[in-house]
Design an enzyme around this catalytic site. Structure first.
Site, short mmCIF file in Angstrom:
data_model
loop_
_atom_site.label_atom_id
_atom_site.label_comp_id
_atom_site.label_asym_id
_atom_site.label_seq_id
_atom_site.Cartn_x
_atom_site.Cartn_y
_atom_site.Cartn_z
N SER A 125 0.81 -1.13 0.08
CA SER A 125 -0.11 0.12 0.04
C SER A 125 0.88 1.06 0.10
CB SER A 125 -0.96 0.18 1.35
OG SER A 125 -1.48 1.23 1.29
N TYR A 149 -1.69 -1.09 10.73
CA TYR A 149 -1.79 -1.48 9.51
C TYR A 149 -0.73 -1.42 8.55
CZ TYR A 149 -3.76 -1.62 4.79
OH TYR A 149 -3.85 -2.00 3.36
N LYS A 153 2.34 -4.00 6.46
CA LYS A 153 2.73 -4.09 5.08
C LYS A 153 4.36 -3.87 5.05
CE LYS A 153 -1.38 -4.28 3.02
NZ LYS A 153 -1.73 -5.34 2.74
P1 NAD Z 1 -11.04 -7.08 0.98
O1 NAD Z 1 -11.26 -6.91 2.66
O2 NAD Z 1 -12.13 -6.69 0.09
O3 NAD Z 1 -10.24 -8.44 0.75
C1 NAD Z 1 -9.65 -9.26 1.49
C2 NAD Z 1 -10.11 -10.66 1.55
O4 NAD Z 1 -9.21 -11.31 2.50
C3 NAD Z 1 -11.50 -10.77 1.97
O5 NAD Z 1 -12.32 -11.57 1.18
C4 NAD Z 1 -11.23 -11.39 3.46
O6 NAD Z 1 -12.39 -12.37 3.60
C5 NAD Z 1 -10.04 -12.28 3.23
N1 NAD Z 1 -9.08 -12.77 4.52
C6 NAD Z 1 -8.67 -11.70 5.25
N2 NAD Z 1 -8.02 -12.24 6.31
C7 NAD Z 1 -7.78 -13.57 5.77
C8 NAD Z 1 -7.03 -14.71 6.34
N3 NAD Z 1 -6.54 -14.47 7.42
N4 NAD Z 1 -7.40 -15.80 5.50
C9 NAD Z 1 -8.05 -15.89 4.48
N5 NAD Z 1 -8.57 -14.96 4.02
C10 NAD Z 1 -8.62 -13.67 4.69
O7 NAD Z 1 -9.88 -6.15 0.68
P2 NAD Z 1 -9.31 -5.39 -0.54
O8 NAD Z 1 -9.82 -4.01 -0.52
O9 NAD Z 1 -9.43 -6.20 -1.74
O10 NAD Z 1 -7.80 -5.21 -0.26
C11 NAD Z 1 -6.72 -6.50 -0.51
C12 NAD Z 1 -5.58 -6.20 -0.29
O11 NAD Z 1 -4.92 -4.93 -0.84
C13 NAD Z 1 -5.28 -6.14 1.40
O12 NAD Z 1 -3.99 -7.00 1.89
C14 NAD Z 1 -5.50 -4.61 1.56
O13 NAD Z 1 -4.49 -4.30 2.55
C15 NAD Z 1 -4.48 -4.19 0.20
N6 NAD Z 1 -4.79 -2.71 -0.03
C16 NAD Z 1 -6.15 -2.44 -0.20
C17 NAD Z 1 -6.17 -0.80 -0.55
C18 NAD Z 1 -7.80 -0.59 -0.77
O14 NAD Z 1 -8.08 0.65 -0.62
N7 NAD Z 1 -8.76 -1.38 -0.85
C19 NAD Z 1 -5.37 -0.16 -0.48
C20 NAD Z 1 -3.90 -0.50 -0.38
C21 NAD Z 1 -3.65 -2.24 -0.11
C1 UD1 Z 2 -6.76 5.32 3.38
C2 UD1 Z 2 -6.04 4.65 4.35
C3 UD1 Z 2 -4.86 4.38 3.59
C4 UD1 Z 2 -5.09 3.17 2.59
C5 UD1 Z 2 -5.97 3.90 1.68
C6 UD1 Z 2 -6.24 2.81 0.56
C7 UD1 Z 2 -6.61 5.89 6.39
C8 UD1 Z 2 -5.98 7.07 7.21
N1 UD1 Z 2 -5.81 5.77 5.44
O1 UD1 Z 2 -6.15 6.25 2.75
O2 UD1 Z 2 -3.84 3.68 4.56
O3 UD1 Z 2 -3.94 2.86 1.87
O4 UD1 Z 2 -7.10 4.25 2.42
O5 UD1 Z 2 -7.65 3.39 -0.08
O6 UD1 Z 2 -7.57 5.30 6.59
N2 UD1 Z 2 -12.62 11.75 3.19
C9 UD1 Z 2 -13.57 12.67 3.52
N3 UD1 Z 2 -14.85 12.14 3.99
C10 UD1 Z 2 -14.86 10.80 4.26
C11 UD1 Z 2 -13.94 9.84 3.93
C12 UD1 Z 2 -12.39 10.50 3.48
O7 UD1 Z 2 -13.34 13.87 3.12
O8 UD1 Z 2 -16.07 10.42 4.66
C13 UD1 Z 2 -11.47 12.41 2.45
C14 UD1 Z 2 -9.96 12.06 3.37
O9 UD1 Z 2 -9.86 13.08 4.19
C15 UD1 Z 2 -8.98 11.97 2.20
C16 UD1 Z 2 -9.75 11.49 0.93
O10 UD1 Z 2 -11.12 11.50 1.28
O11 UD1 Z 2 -8.77 13.56 1.81
C17 UD1 Z 2 -9.58 10.00 0.58
O12 UD1 Z 2 -9.69 9.33 2.00
P1 UD1 Z 2 -9.72 7.57 1.87
O13 UD1 Z 2 -10.88 7.04 1.08
O14 UD1 Z 2 -10.07 7.13 3.45
O15 UD1 Z 2 -8.40 7.26 1.59
P2 UD1 Z 2 -7.03 7.63 2.31
O16 UD1 Z 2 -7.14 8.73 3.52
O17 UD1 Z 2 -6.21 8.39 1.19
#
Ligand code: NAD
Ligand code: UD1
Length: 332
Positions: A125, A149, A153
């Protein structure tokens, strides 16, 4: 064609990546404990893919089951999405986060080692960069996690680096995602968080559909063009295709490789609201609230290294992100 295991494959990013892999001719196997998803998500995924998707219900900390799955399914490569991902929750429940995320990754590496499968793409991330020292953020930017978190990572990235030094035949990629949004154009799969969303776009979508009354904009006094936070939002299908590009790259290049997956362009909260209103035809009422603790003003990626090395770039527009997210929102 290869056989690819997706841990966390029933989740938001995993399910979209499964579609991209299947479209490119790979066979996907989903491994998920459904702690943050449901089996119905895999049914919808199968509908999108047009074929059943082999699914194993299990925890990534179950090393024996993982190893058996790798062998039985003749897995060539793993993409590791499984983990807990809520920053705020990680501060309250650090033990759960380290157990699920760090222990989960170690268990996966053990299973892979046992099964002789040494190709792994890991979901990292942009949070590993902490407060940006400069923009756009390239892969050489110093890392500093600001939550359990984020530390998970970073720990996992460090473990991968050690593994690659000890045995250079591993093929490892750490993909640092910026802000994934949007959904598959079918509207069948997308992001459907439990409870009140923490992240901006799912919140905006739920306001537009009338599930939530209004959005709180966290601060309008940042040093950005309109005072609201700027982020690098990337369409989840572009992100999904980035995984495909990383897998292809790893076939030719052993070692550990780290890539940003973003668009290189930032949008403010107000720009996102406007774009969503245009895509949905619905108003998104909002009120300005205090800044959210831990938030930064701006964050966006340098995507040059990924573009040159992986031959991959995000191509979908902000309009595509909002329209697909709206289509999915109306289906759930
Ligand atoms: P998500 O929660 O939708 O998907 C994660 C999946 O992993 C879920 O289906 C959950 O049931 C499964 N899971 C969790 N713990 C588990 C375990 N111990 N064993 C087996 N399955 C398990 O999340 P996502 O948004 O699809 O994110 C996927 C990955 O990407 C994560 O590692 C997350 O940290 C990373 N990531 C997500 C974002 C984002 O904004 N969505 C941003 C940066 C990184
Ligand atoms: C969040 C996570 C970050 C993760 C990323 C992935 C936190 C503090 N950080 O980042 O670790 O990698 O998601 O997608 O949770 N905002 C509003 N109102 C809301 C929600 C958000 O104004 O109800 C604003 C926030 O202040 C920010 C922007 O929208 O400026 C994006 O927010 P968000 O979607 O939560 O993502 P990040 O904060 O970038």
């Amino acid at each position: 064609m290869s056989n690819v295991l997706l841990t966390g494959g029933a989740g938001y990013i995993g399910s979209h990546t499964a579609v991209a892999l299947a479209a490119a001719g790979h066979r996907v196997v989903v491994y998920d404990n459904f702690s943050n998803s449901e089996p119905a998500a895999v049914q919808r995924l199968a509908q999108v893919v047009g074929a059943p998707v082999v699914t194993i219900e299990g925890d990534v900390r179950d090393t024996a089951l993982l190893q058996r799955t790798l062998l039985e399914q003749k897995i060539d490569a793993v993409i590791h999405f499984a983990g807990l991902k809520a920053v705020g929750e990680s501060v309250l429940k650090p033990i759960d986060y380290y157990a699920n995320n760090v222990q989960g990754a170690i268990s996966l590496l053990q299973a892979m080692q046992g099964a002789g499968c040494k190709t792994l793409v890991f979901s990292s991330s942009a949070t590993v960069y902490g407060d940006p020292h400069y923009l756009p953020i390239d892969e050489a930017h110093p890392t500093r996690a600001t939550s359990p978190y984020g530390r998970c990572k970073l720990h996992i990235e460090e473990i991968l680096a050690d593994v690659s030094v000890a045995d250079p035949s591993w093929r490892l990629a750490a993909l640092r995602y910026f802000n994934p949004v949007g959904a598959h154009p079918s509207g069948l799969i997308g992001e459907n968080p439990n409870g009140i969303p923490n992240n901006l776009m799912p919140f905006v979508a739920q306001v537009a559909v009338g599930k939530l009354p209004q959005l709180n904009v966290f601060g309008n006094d940042y040093d950005t063009p309109d005072g609201t936070g700027v982020r690098d939002y990337i369409h989840v299908m572009d992100l999904a295709e980035g995984h495909l590009a990383a897998l292809k790259f790893l076939m030719q290049h052993p070692g550990l490789h780290t890539f940003n997956l973003g668009t290189g362009r930032g949008y403010s909260v107000l720009e996102m609201i406007k774009a969503f209103e245009a895509a949905s035809g619905k108003p998104v009422p909002y009120t300005v609230a205090p800044r959210r603790a831990g938030d930064i003003a701006s964050c966006y990626a340098s995507v040059e290294f990924s573009a040159q090395t992986l031959n991959w770039r995000a191509t979908r527009s902000l309009k595509d992100m909002c329209e697909s997210s709206w289509k999915f929102q109306q289906n759930i």
